[in-house]
Design an enzyme around this catalytic site. Structure first.
Site, PDB file in Angstrom:
ATOM      1  N   GLN A   1       0.851  -1.190   0.000  1.00 35.60           N
ATOM      2  CA  GLN A   1       0.000   0.000   0.000  1.00 35.60           C
ATOM      3  C   GLN A   1       0.891   1.245   0.000  1.00 35.60           C
ATOM      4  O   GLN A   1       1.722   1.402   0.896  1.00 35.60           O
ATOM      5  CB  GLN A   1      -0.874   0.005   1.264  1.00 35.60           C
ATOM      6  CG  GLN A   1      -1.804   1.198   1.356  1.00 35.60           C
ATOM      7  CD  GLN A   1      -2.331   1.376   2.784  1.00 35.60           C
ATOM      8  OE1 GLN A   1      -1.589   1.702   3.708  1.00 35.60           O
ATOM      9  NE2 GLN A   1      -3.622   1.165   2.963  1.00 35.60           N
TER      10      GLN A   1
ATOM     11  N   SER B   1       1.409   6.713   2.601  1.00 28.29           N
ATOM     12  CA  SER B   1       2.225   7.679   3.351  1.00 28.29           C
ATOM     13  C   SER B   1       3.471   8.087   2.590  1.00 28.29           C
ATOM     14  O   SER B   1       3.984   7.341   1.754  1.00 28.29           O
ATOM     15  CB  SER B   1       2.653   7.076   4.689  1.00 28.29           C
ATOM     16  OG  SER B   1       1.540   6.848   5.504  1.00 28.29           O
TER      17      SER B   1
ATOM     18  N   GLU C   1     -13.139  -1.749   7.512  1.00 30.09           N
ATOM     19  CA  GLU C   1     -11.826  -2.227   7.950  1.00 30.09           C
ATOM     20  C   GLU C   1     -11.669  -2.047   9.456  1.00 30.09           C
ATOM     21  O   GLU C   1     -10.924  -2.761  10.097  1.00 30.09           O
ATOM     22  CB  GLU C   1     -10.711  -1.472   7.232  1.00 30.09           C
ATOM     23  CG  GLU C   1     -10.584  -1.907   5.778  1.00 30.09           C
ATOM     24  CD  GLU C   1      -9.656  -1.013   4.993  1.00 30.09           C
ATOM     25  OE1 GLU C   1      -8.894  -0.249   5.616  1.00 30.09           O
ATOM     26  OE2 GLU C   1      -9.706  -1.082   3.760  1.00 30.09           O
TER      27      GLU C   1
ATOM     28  N   SER D   1      -3.185   7.987  13.519  1.00 30.71           N
ATOM     29  CA  SER D   1      -2.760   7.891  14.917  1.00 30.71           C
ATOM     30  C   SER D   1      -3.934   8.191  15.844  1.00 30.71           C
ATOM     31  O   SER D   1      -4.930   8.788  15.441  1.00 30.71           O
ATOM     32  CB  SER D   1      -1.633   8.885  15.188  1.00 30.71           C
ATOM     33  OG  SER D   1      -2.149  10.193  15.191  1.00 30.71           O
TER      34      SER D   1
END
Lengths: 383, 364
Positions: free
Chosen positions: A123, A126, A242, A366
């Site tokens: 994936q 980021s 998810e 986060s």
């Protein structure tokens, strides 16, 4: 904890349990870190041949078309034998996205190979400069007529250095406001010239991540998924479901099982203060399980989980870390050992799982970002 | 993560909220604090007329024959506006007595409770023998009469009700007796609480016991069932208390301005509020997942739920006061009443530590 299997589900559970006990190799059980591809992909393929690698996928795409209850049974039974974590970016993330947004060609090319385990996906979201503020990502895809040319860097790709393909978010409109309106979702074959992967060793000495460097990488136009500049929605659309996976109490229950083994072996289990702490933790995990089953009930009625469901991730990750704290406490003088502890019939790792659990409150948004989002979207607080 | 409710349940929830608002909401509770048990017998009777106390009683015995989800909804709404009436005690006493309804005296008490005319409070103590507590049942008169001796602490509104369901220890079992308040040999030592609703210590001296609701040989352990249902009920009220405390606080965070903007725009307060919200979502899911297991509630689950709801409600209410700042520390601000109710509910029939220990013991 809150559910009894129906007779049909009980039969299914027995079938899964029997097959796993007979077929899951013993040296793959009880691993904290994800084993490397040569060790684990044969197991992935064995599960695939049995038809259980993608229980949540519809049958037309090679999945099992399983009910929610059956999906949970499979994951519970895998956890019961401490089965290793599999590379799931393809099965859990890209697959459902392609089913919803992919072209017929994309589905035909990629879905069967996700199921078979012939292609490992990474994936690519980021970037070094775009973590929590993901929408500020700067990896550029320039339109060159029949293809894009991609330049930039990606980071935190799970198994990026072992993966065959990567799905990624790239900037296709530098001037767009808000920033996420200029982002597209595309697929790239990692054998394309111009791509380098650098493994990153994590805090638990596991090379599970990579940083990816993309220099003048040619990506064909047919690898765009969803509309141009519509990638933000494509990537975020399926997040709520998810969350069910990340909020499952199984990870923490696996740590509770380790606490049992360690504290029984060293006698700590008889200490009333320790027992009280363990009871407090068990109660929290029971409440977490209730949240999980509440979410399952909601999904079963076909209703959306809604933004408040990210409270589940906050609770689940707090509990996981509280459990690994207690595991280290249980280990006493062995709470810094790099090697597994002798605990009866099988050895138990305590420090790797403690270190690995640091990530839980960081990845996938986060805990601080989750709180920001919940404050605004659910509580309606200003700013 | 909203609750999945049927239309019937939603209707019940709305009607409870409406009735409590019409009765006067939190302002009414404030006015009743410390007077005559801290609640209103007339309002209690109206709740009976609405059918609330017969929720768990079967239709054949004059009740509604509903389940724990419905009870949870009613008590959650009651908790939100700090309704002071002993709704949980009435509902669950009526359920327990309906099991002894073959006795005409008990059948009459039971229908009185359901209709709201009679108020019966369970006197169960902590059930762990602490502080020399416990009530012994013995036989006298060649077995013709039963006597009760001993004491039971932490009985709410004991001086303002009509009778008690007393958990005693008898030869080889755990009988449950109905004892009218007027019984000879009973003394009541009331003490005020921060919530404005008293607790009392009941002392039984050579008291001739009334009707036996259930003996040691009954099919279910009614003492234990009664206790576990009350724990569930307290958790339901605690969920209501903490969710209203947060709602009030969030509203305050949106309106109170400092440094030229709403204090709810500050991240430190936002994160605190979200953590409190997560506690509420988790306690509420816990409550209704337990409810879905049916009335045959397990003691370990009841204790886990009570321990969890107590801890989370106290945390949320303390946090609510902190987020209110100075005004939250004043007597006139309602948010303090929420903390005091959470304290009261946490204490009745055992606090968090007590139930954590009971849970641990039951889990082995």
């Amino acid at each position: 904890m809150f559910r009894k299997d129906s007779p049909i589900d009980a039969d299914f559970r027995a079938e899964v349990r029997g097959w796993l006990e007979a077929n899951l190799p013993h040296d793959l059980r009880g691993k904290t870190a994800r084993p490397h591809p040569p060790e684990i992909m044969p197991w992935y393929k064995a599960l695939s041949r049995r038809g259980w690698i993608a229980p949540h996928w519809p049958k037309e795409h090679g999945g099992m078309g399983a009910t929610l209850a059956q999906q949970i049974i499979i994951s519970e039974e895998l956890a019961r034998l401490s089965a290793p974590h599999l590379p799931v970016q393809g099965v859990n993330h890209l697959g459902p996205i392609l089913m919803k947004y992919g072209t017929p060609g994309q589905k035909a090319q990629h879905l069967p190979k996700i199921i078979s385990g012939d292609v490992i996906w990474a994936q690519g979201y980021s970037e070094p400069g775009a973590g929590s503020d993901l929408a500020s990502l700067t990896t550029r895809a320039d339109d060159k007529g029949d293809h894009f040319v991609v330049n930039g860097q990606k980071i935190w790709q799970t198994w990026g250095h072992y993966a065959d393909w990567m799905f990624m978010l790239v900037r296709t409109d530098a001037a767009a406001t808000p920033k996420h309106a200029g982002i597209s979702f595309m697929l790239v074959d990692l054998k394309t010239p111009g791509i380098k992967a650098r493994p990153i060793m994590n805090i638990a000495d596991d090379d599970e991540f990579a940083q990816m460097f993309l220099d003048d990488v040619v990506v064909p136009k047919e690898n765009l998924v969803g509309p141009l500049n519509g990638g933000w929605k494509v990537a975020n659309d399926l997040l709520a479901h998810e969350r069910l996976g990340t909020s499952s109490p199984q990870h923490t229950m696996e740590v509770l099982a380790r606490i049992e083994r360690v504290s029984t072996a060293n006698g700590k289990a008889a200490d009333p203060v320790f027992r009280d702490k363990l009871a407090a933790l068990r109660i929290k995990v029971t409440a977490q399980a209730a949240m999980f089953w509440h979410a399952v009930d909601i999904i079963a009625t076909g209703q959306p989980l809604g933004p408040s469901s990210s409270t589940m991730k906050l609770v689940a990750t707090d509990n996981l870390q509280a459990a690994t704290d207690l595991l280290i406490e249980a280990a006493g003088a062995h709470g810094a050992d790099a090697e597994r502890l002798e605990t009866g019939s099988e050895p138990t790792d305590v420090t790797q799982i403690f270190l690995q659990s640091r990530r839980a409150t960081i990845y996938g948004g986060s805990s601080e970002i989750q709180r920001n989002v919940l404050a605004k979207r659910v509580l309606g607080l200003p700013g | 993560m909203d609750l999945l409710l049927t239309d019937e349940q939603r209707l019940l929830q709305d009607s409870v909220a409406k009735m409590l608002a019409q009765a006067g909401g939190v302002k009414r509770t404030r006015g009743l604090r410390g007077k005559d048990g801290g609640f209103d017998r007339a309002v209690h009777e109206r709740m009976g007329q609405e059918g609330w106390f017969g929720l768990l009683v079967s239709p054949e015995s004059g009740g509604l024959g509903m389940g724990l989800s419905e009870l949870g909804l009613v008590l959650m709404e009651a908790g939100k506006v700090l309704a002071p009436e002993p709704i949980a005690a009435a509902t669950i006493s009526a359920y327990a007595l309906s099991h002894g309804a073959s006795n005409p005296e008990l059948a009459q008490v039971s229908s009185g409770i359901v209709e709201g005319r009679t108020l019966v409070i369970p006197a169960l103590g902590l059930g762990d023998g602490s502080r020399g507590e416990g009530i012994k049942a013995s036989t006298a008169n060649g077995g013709k009469t039963r006597r009760l001796d001993g004491n039971c602490d932490g009985v709410p509104m004991a001086a303002y009700c009509d009778g008690y369901l007393v958990a005693a220890e008898g030869a080889g079992g755990a009988p449950l007796f109905y004892v009218p308040k007027a019984a000879k040999g009973l003394s009541i030592a009331s003490r005020p609480t921060v919530d404005g609703r008293p607790f009392a210590r009941l002392t039984f001296e050579n008291l001739t016991a009334g009707a036996l609701v259930t003996g040691p040989d009954a099919g279910i352990d009614l003492q234990r069932r009664l206790r576990d249902l009350l724990l569930f009920a307290q958790a339901a009220e605690l969920v209501g208390v903490m969710s209203a405390a947060l709602d009030i606080t969030v509203e305050y965070l949106k309106t109170r301005k400092q440094f030229g903007k709403a204090i709810g725009s500050f991240q430190a307060l936002q994160h605190r509020a979200v953590d409190d919200f997560a506690k509420i979502v988790s306690a509420r899911s816990f409550l209704f997942q337990v409810a879905a297991q049916g009335i045959d509630i397990s003691s370990s689950m009841a204790s886990a739920l009570k321990a969890h709801a107590s801890a989370e409600a106290l945390d949320v209410c303390k946090s609510a006061i902190q987020m209110h700042g100075g005004i939250g520390f004043t007597e006139e601000c309602d948010i303090g009443l929420y903390l005091k109710r959470a304290m009261w509910l946490s204490v009745w029939l055992g606090n968090e530590a007590h139930h954590r220990a009971r849970y641990a013991a039951l889990m082995g």
